[in-house]
Design a protein around this motif. Structure first.
Motif, PDB file in Angstrom:
ATOM      1  N   THR A 312       0.401  -1.324   0.325  1.00 12.70           N
ATOM      2  CA  THR A 312       0.160  -0.004   0.392  1.00 12.70           C
ATOM      3  C   THR A 312       1.248   1.576   0.041  1.00 12.70           C
ATOM      4  OG1 THR A 312      -0.265  -0.135   2.400  1.00 12.70           O
ATOM      5  CG2 THR A 312      -2.321  -1.291   1.227  1.00 12.70           C
ATOM      6  N   GLU A 313       2.584   1.596   0.409  1.00 15.01           N
ATOM      7  CA  GLU A 313       2.685   2.590   0.450  1.00 15.01           C
ATOM      8  C   GLU A 313       3.561   2.635  -0.704  1.00 15.01           C
ATOM      9  OE1 GLU A 313       6.033   2.393   3.744  1.00 15.01           O
ATOM     10  OE2 GLU A 313       4.831   1.733   5.186  1.00 15.01           O
ATOM     11  N   ALA A 314       3.804   2.134  -1.494  1.00 16.36           N
ATOM     12  CA  ALA A 314       4.560   1.842  -2.875  1.00 16.36           C
ATOM     13  C   ALA A 314       2.863   2.178  -3.596  1.00 16.36           C
ATOM     14  CB  ALA A 314       4.619   0.777  -3.241  1.00 16.36           C
ATOM     15  N   ILE A 315       2.303   1.731  -3.684  1.00 12.01           N
ATOM     16  CA  ILE A 315       0.445   2.121  -4.841  1.00 12.01           C
ATOM     17  C   ILE A 315       0.460   3.983  -3.568  1.00 12.01           C
ATOM     18  CG2 ILE A 315      -2.034   1.972  -5.390  1.00 12.01           C
ATOM     19  CD1 ILE A 315      -1.130  -1.251  -4.149  1.00 12.01           C
ATOM     20  N   ALA A 316       0.237   4.364  -2.638  1.00  3.76           N
ATOM     21  CA  ALA A 316      -0.366   5.793  -2.584  1.00  3.76           C
ATOM     22  C   ALA A 316       1.238   6.686  -3.049  1.00  3.76           C
ATOM     23  CB  ALA A 316       0.078   5.623  -0.828  1.00  3.76           C
ATOM     24  N   ASP A 317       2.746   6.042  -3.318  1.00  2.47           N
ATOM     25  CA  ASP A 317       3.328   6.936  -3.260  1.00  2.47           C
ATOM     26  C   ASP A 317       3.317   7.170  -4.695  1.00  2.47           C
ATOM     27  OD1 ASP A 317       4.679   7.494  -1.354  1.00  2.47           O
ATOM     28  OD2 ASP A 317       5.875   5.564  -0.983  1.00  2.47           O
ATOM     29  N   ALA A 318       2.380   6.775  -6.363  1.00  2.00           N
ATOM     30  CA  ALA A 318       2.591   6.364  -6.965  1.00  2.00           C
ATOM     31  C   ALA A 318       2.131   7.385  -7.558  1.00  2.00           C
ATOM     32  CB  ALA A 318       2.201   4.827  -7.862  1.00  2.00           C
ATOM     33  N   PRO A 319       2.463   8.185  -9.161  1.00  3.08           N
ATOM     34  CA  PRO A 319       1.719   8.874  -9.430  1.00  3.08           C
ATOM     35  C   PRO A 319       0.835   8.111 -10.187  1.00  3.08           C
ATOM     36  CG  PRO A 319       3.680   8.854 -11.436  1.00  3.08           C
ATOM     37  CD  PRO A 319       4.015   7.409  -9.941  1.00  3.08           C
ATOM     38  N   GLY A 320      -0.645   9.068  -9.009  1.00  2.79           N
ATOM     39  CA  GLY A 320      -2.087   8.364  -9.497  1.00  2.79           C
ATOM     40  C   GLY A 320      -2.854   8.159  -8.012  1.00  2.79           C
ATOM     41  N   GLY A 321      -1.728   7.530  -6.790  1.00  2.00           N
ATOM     42  CA  GLY A 321      -2.524   6.993  -6.168  1.00  2.00           C
ATOM     43  C   GLY A 321      -2.737   5.894  -6.135  1.00  2.00           C
ATOM     44  N   GLN A 322      -4.241   5.773  -5.228  1.00  2.00           N
ATOM     45  CA  GLN A 322      -4.541   4.385  -5.436  1.00  2.00           C
ATOM     46  C   GLN A 322      -5.139   3.881  -7.098  1.00  2.00           C
ATOM     47  OE1 GLN A 322      -8.145   4.452  -2.523  1.00  2.00           O
ATOM     48  NE2 GLN A 322      -6.794   5.716  -1.117  1.00  2.00           N
ATOM     49  N   ASN A 323      -5.077   4.689  -7.778  1.00  2.00           N
ATOM     50  CA  ASN A 323      -5.551   4.190  -8.489  1.00  2.00           C
ATOM     51  C   ASN A 323      -4.311   3.619  -9.826  1.00  2.00           C
ATOM     52  OD1 ASN A 323      -7.968   6.333  -8.862  1.00  2.00           O
ATOM     53  ND2 ASN A 323      -6.574   7.531  -9.418  1.00  2.00           N
ATOM     54  N   SER A 324      -2.854   3.329  -9.722  1.00  2.00           N
ATOM     55  CA  SER A 324      -1.848   3.014 -10.214  1.00  2.00           C
ATOM     56  C   SER A 324      -2.375   1.580  -9.472  1.00  2.00           C
ATOM     57  CB  SER A 324      -1.145   3.041  -9.701  1.00  2.00           C
ATOM     58  OG  SER A 324      -0.999   5.245  -9.990  1.00  2.00           O
ATOM     59  N   ALA A 325      -2.457   0.964  -8.627  1.00  2.00           N
ATOM     60  CA  ALA A 325      -2.693  -0.323  -8.225  1.00  2.00           C
ATOM     61  C   ALA A 325      -2.238  -1.487  -9.247  1.00  2.00           C
ATOM     62  CB  ALA A 325      -3.819  -0.626  -6.780  1.00  2.00           C
ATOM     63  N   ALA A 326      -3.455  -1.690 -10.551  1.00  2.00           N
ATOM     64  CA  ALA A 326      -4.013  -2.522 -11.210  1.00  2.00           C
ATOM     65  C   ALA A 326      -2.670  -2.228 -11.823  1.00  2.00           C
ATOM     66  CB  ALA A 326      -4.585  -2.955 -11.849  1.00  2.00           C
ATOM     67  N   PRO A 327      -1.425  -1.355 -12.199  1.00  2.00           N
ATOM     68  CA  PRO A 327      -0.732  -1.010 -13.325  1.00  2.00           C
ATOM     69  C   PRO A 327       0.462  -1.638 -12.800  1.00  2.00           C
ATOM     70  CG  PRO A 327      -1.998   0.873 -14.177  1.00  2.00           C
ATOM     71  CD  PRO A 327      -2.604   0.408 -12.166  1.00  2.00           C
TER      72      PRO A 327
END
Length: 531
Positions: A312-327
């Protein structure tokens, strides 16, 4: 552990190339199958699609960025509470199946305004229907374009707010090109192709993901709990909506909006006119329900899988936040090639939804306002299509601006607000028009404007816009409404005001002849036509 650069720079060339090739192929398909005939061809593809084709296209229209990106991210972060979006989005289709699809197809021609104005004073009702359609469409499109911008920013490793704003603008412009070129026929075929690819992609990720855990779902779930700060609490309700009584009330409000919103979504309702009769409209909904259900089962595994393998930390830090989980999960499983494929499918998902939304809103303005309010029925069909295309550009510009403002918000949540607008402004008036003999023009106007106005007011003065760390304007606080979703207040207001307005208008507003004709047409289809 924080990961500032989640995707290596050298992989950007590979996944971006896959992505670009996919976009060019879909644009070519849109151009080849697009209709260049009458307004009926442009708006509803001449009612030439079968129930199965339209059902798959409906699922393609409906399975938006909220479903593929937003829900997967919500499940990765909040677990069970994130999956509640899937349940609400799916159950909502029963409203269309049982109450709306057949009668809507029999009564209208191009837009929701056709149904609402059938036995009412046409000009004010069409204007109100067009206004609600434009408001709902822009709200929905803002979420989609923000999701697309975040996706491309992830591919290109763009973290700056300014850079993501540029990406969102470019993506919005590309999406407008599809609408201007393709019309409803081109849009429908993109939606059919996209729905098939989306199901294939979701199934592919699910299989690969389970394979990494020896096809043992329990191991996957335990790993997800280990990589989530909430631990095994993500397997039960309450992580997001159980912290307080107010949070629970917010969940009830969200659920009302999700379940009742689909019956008022203009771009979904308009698809019922792309089939030749009511029987095919019902078949459309049946096909859509099964397709959507299969996809949401996959998103449950994808969401927990993203928590397990990405964290979850890596997902939160990505561009787009939670929306980046699947990519990010796709990259972790299959590297840059799979990321490129999944990103292209996700982009096609957003593209198809935005195209359908823009087409619906522009059709509503051109057909309801320009042709029937301004021109009073005296119009050239070619001019209506031209007005629709200009309207599409204006709507696109407004949506791009909105997408920049809400960048980083969970897309599933933003779409739930559009559902609240749809349920508040449209559902009450549609049901009353189809089933209540005494319903009249005043009731229609009161229902639409009260639902739309109350919903807009409550959203503006809610924690979505100000007064919260994740608000659009976090540095100011002018919120007085405590809930993030206004449905629990605005939806009942619309139904009650529709009743009050009907009694205020009186029986003299009821056109008995038109009411009787509408009853016969909605039940039997006699006299209904599109073209």
């Amino acid at each position: 552990m924080n990961q500032p650069q989640l995707i290596p720079a050298d992989s950007a060339i590979i996944n971006t190339t896959v992505f670009a090739v996919f976009v060019l192929i879909t644009l070519f398909i849109v151009y080849r199958v697009s209709s260049r005939g009458s307004s009926s061809d442009y708006f509803v593809a001449g009612s030439s699609f079968s129930g199965a084709q339209n059902g798959i296209a409906l699922s393609g229209d409906y399975l938006s960025a909220a479903s593929f990106l937003g829900i997967a991210g919500a499940i990765a972060v909040y677990g069970y509470d994130g999956f509640l979006y899937s349940i609400g989005f799916l159950v909502a289709w029963l409203v269309n199946l049982l109450l709306i699809a057949e009668r809507m197809r029999n009564t209208g021609r191009f837009t929701m305004g056709d149904v609402l104005s059938f036995r009412m004073r046409a000009r004010p009702v069409r204007a109100a229907a067009a206004m609600s359609t434009l408001a709902i469409t822009i709200m929905y499109m803002v979420a989609q374009i923000a999701g697309a911008g975040g996706l491309v920013a992830l591919l290109l490793n763009i973290h700056s707010t300014y850079g993501q704003a540029i990406v969102i603008t470019v993506v919005g412009v590309v999406m407008m090109i599809y609408v201007l070129v393709g019309g409803m026929k081109g849009t429908t075929w993109v939606q059919i192709i996209k729905a098939a690819l989306l199901l294939l992609a979701a199934a592919m990720i699910t299989i690969f993901l389970l394979g990494k855990f020896g096809y043992n779902l329990s191991d996957l779930l335990l790993e997800a709990a280990d990589n989530n700060p909430h631990g095994q609490a993500i397997f039960a309700p309450g992580v997001q909506y159980g912290k307080s009584e107010l949070a629970k009330l917010d969940f009830v409000s969200l659920s009302l909006s999700l379940v009742l919103g689909v019956g008022g979504l203009p771009h979904v309702l308009m698809r019922f006119y792309t089939v030749p009769n009511a029987r095919e409209a019902r078949r459309s909904v049946s096909w859509a329900i099964w397709t959507i259900a299969a996809f949401y089962i996959c998103t449950l595994v994808i969401g927990y899988g993203a928590a397990a393998l990405v964290g979850t930390e890596a997902i939160a830090d990505a561009p787009g936040g939670q929306n980046s989980a699947a990519p990010l999960l796709a990259y972790r499983i299959g590297g840059p090639v799979l990321l490129g494929i999944i990103s292209a499918v996700a982009f096609a998902t957003i593209l198809a939804v935005v195209a359908g939304l823009t087409l619906t809103a522009s059709a509503s303005f051109a057909h309801d306002v320009y042709a029937n309010v301004i021109r009073r029925g005296d119009f050239d069909p070619d001019s209506v299509v031209k007005v629709a295309r200009v309207t599409a550009l204006v709507i696109g510009a407004a949506s791009i601006l909105g997408g920049i403002l809400v960048n980083g918000q969970n897309i599933a949540f933003l779409v739930s607000l559009a559902f609240a607008f749809a349920a508040s402004a449209n559902l009450s008036t549609l049901l009353y028009s189809l089933f209540w003999k005494r319903f009249n023009t005043t009731g229609t106007l009161w229902g639409i404007y009260s639902g739309l106005g109350s919903c807009l007011l409550l959203v503006i003065f809610s924690p979505v816009v100000s007064g919260a760390p994740d608000a659009i304007f976090p540095s100011v606080d002018f919120a007085f409404f405590p809930l993030k979703n206004p449905g629990i207040v605005s939806i009942p207001i619309s139904f009650v005001c529709g009743i009050i307005g009907t009694f205020v208008g009186g029986r003299e507003e009821v056109n008995e002849e038109r009411r009787a004709e509408m009853d016969v047409r909605s039940l039997t289809g006699l006299g209904s036509r599109v073209g």
